[in-house]
Design a protein around this motif. Structure first.
Motif, PDB file in Angstrom:
ATOM      1  N   THR A   1      -2.261 -10.453   2.512  1.00  0.00           N
ATOM      2  CA  THR A   1      -1.857  -9.819   1.162  1.00  0.00           C
ATOM      3  C   THR A   1      -0.174  -9.790   1.090  1.00  0.00           C
TER       4      THR A   1
ATOM      5  N   ARG B   1       1.636 -19.160  -0.094  1.00  0.00           N
ATOM      6  CA  ARG B   1       0.938 -19.912  -1.123  1.00  0.00           C
ATOM      7  C   ARG B   1       0.697 -21.274  -0.601  1.00  0.00           C
TER       8      ARG B   1
ATOM      9  N   THR C   1      -3.335 -13.480  -1.236  1.00  0.00           N
ATOM     10  CA  THR C   1      -3.418 -12.539  -2.492  1.00  0.00           C
ATOM     11  C   THR C   1      -2.084 -12.035  -2.793  1.00  0.00           C
TER      12      THR C   1
ATOM     13  N   ALA D   1      -8.354  -6.779  -1.100  1.00  0.00           N
ATOM     14  CA  ALA D   1      -8.317  -7.848  -0.608  1.00  0.00           C
ATOM     15  C   ALA D   1      -7.987  -8.442   0.763  1.00  0.00           C
TER      16      ALA D   1
ATOM     17  N   HIS E   1     -11.088 -12.779  -2.957  1.00  0.00           N
ATOM     18  CA  HIS E   1      -9.742 -12.579  -3.553  1.00  0.00           C
ATOM     19  C   HIS E   1      -8.744 -13.394  -3.310  1.00  0.00           C
TER      20      HIS E   1
ATOM     21  N   GLN F   1      -5.624 -15.212  -5.520  1.00  0.00           N
ATOM     22  CA  GLN F   1      -5.152 -14.511  -6.805  1.00  0.00           C
ATOM     23  C   GLN F   1      -3.812 -13.898  -6.610  1.00  0.00           C
TER      24      GLN F   1
ATOM     25  N   TYR G   1      -2.388 -10.543  -8.442  1.00  0.00           N
ATOM     26  CA  TYR G   1      -2.964  -9.228  -9.179  1.00  0.00           C
ATOM     27  C   TYR G   1      -1.897  -8.549  -9.619  1.00  0.00           C
TER      28      TYR G   1
ATOM     29  N   THR H   1      -6.732  -4.248 -13.588  1.00  0.00           N
ATOM     30  CA  THR H   1      -6.798  -4.650 -12.309  1.00  0.00           C
ATOM     31  C   THR H   1      -7.445  -3.644 -11.421  1.00  0.00           C
TER      32      THR H   1
ATOM     33  N   VAL I   1     -10.836  -4.662  -9.305  1.00  0.00           N
ATOM     34  CA  VAL I   1     -10.844  -4.863  -8.023  1.00  0.00           C
ATOM     35  C   VAL I   1     -11.479  -3.646  -7.072  1.00  0.00           C
TER      36      VAL I   1
END
Length: 269
Positions: free
Chosen positions: A96, A111, A118, A165, A171, A174, A176, A245, A249
């Motif tokens: 995350t 990414r 996430t 996450a 997740h 994503q 968020y 969210t 979540v």
């Protein structure tokens, strides 16, 4: 699970650590401060700006949480690609990122990686109100742009989204955005805080120039001041638009600012 948390002693990081420990996970808390302690966590000394020592911290780690700036001057990290390479080599599966700026080097690297990533993108932290504590004790809060709106979010809710996450499937990939349940002006915040502490707080509006002088006097760097003027004076729509969210979540409703004020009333005494 064994989870590494960077920024572990920060506003959100310490909340993530506490929640994961409570859930029974093995938590490694990365910190630049050798004297730092967090209940239930294994403290690991390291610095995201110098990845030479991160290999050992990542051994046996299933998931990790990252921040996108260094812990000193809040400058964007330039080591994102190195961090991700080390994580992939160590067998980390999930990551995350506390961020929301796709141009940041850490987010770009994450990414583009093989990790299930996430991005947790919070709006204004409720904990930012702690900076008012000295002013509240004097009875007057001075702020610019007092009509600005914010869907400010409790730091524990940001952490809860990140913790989900890090520990649950579904997740990956994503982004968020995380908000609180209400849209508040500065006047609303001051009123709610006054109710929580049981006394009236006067609100005084500063000009932009006065705000710059005030923040400079508090030691804020020029680029931070420029960011605050932009964020407060031209708050983007995402900053004052409530989204579900936290509920979606975590399965729990987002905490209100009134609740945050009651929890932290002693800090303003």
């Amino acid at each position: 699970m064994r989870i590494l948390i960077a920024g572990s002693t920060g506003t959100v990081g310490r909340q993530i650590v506490a929640q994961l420990v409570e859930q029974g996970h093995s938590v490694r808390a990365l910190t630049r401060n050798p004297a730092a302690t967090l209940p239930g966590a294994q403290m690991v000394v390291g610095d995201l700006t110098d990845t030479a020592g991160l290999g050992a911290a990542l051994e046996g780690v299933d998931a990790m949480h990252l921040i996108t700036f260094d812990g000193g001057g809040y400058e964007p990290l330039q080591t994102g690609a190195d961090i991700v390479e080390l994580a992939e080599r160590a067998g980390v599966k999930r990551v995350t990122v506390l961020g929301g700026n796709a141009d940041n080097g850490v987010e770009k690297a994450v990414r583009g990686s093989s990790l299930a990533w996430t991005v947790v993108q919070p709006v204004e932290f409720m904990a930012n109100a702690l900076k008012w504590a000295p002013a509240v004790r004097d009875g007057v809060v001075s702020e610019p742009f007092i009509g600005r709106r914010s869907a400010m979010v409790h730091e524990a809710d940001i952490a809860a989204v990140a913790a989900a996450a890090l520990t649950q499937d579904g997740h990956g990939g994503q982004v968020y955005t995380v908000t609180g349940p209400d849209v508040l002006t500065v006047a609303d915040k001051v009123e709610l805080l006054g109710k929580a502490i049981g006394r009236e707080i006067r609100l005084e509006e500063l000009t932009e120039a006065q705000a710059r002088d005030k923040w400079a006097g508090e030691g804020l760097a020029p680029h931070i001041i420029d960011f605050l003027i932009w964020a407060y004076g031209n708050t983007p729509e995402v900053g004052y638009t409530v989204v579900p969210t936290v509920q979606d979540v975590t399965g729990k409703p987002a905490r209100t600012f009134a609740q945050w004020c009651r929890e932290n009333a002693q800090a303003f005494a």
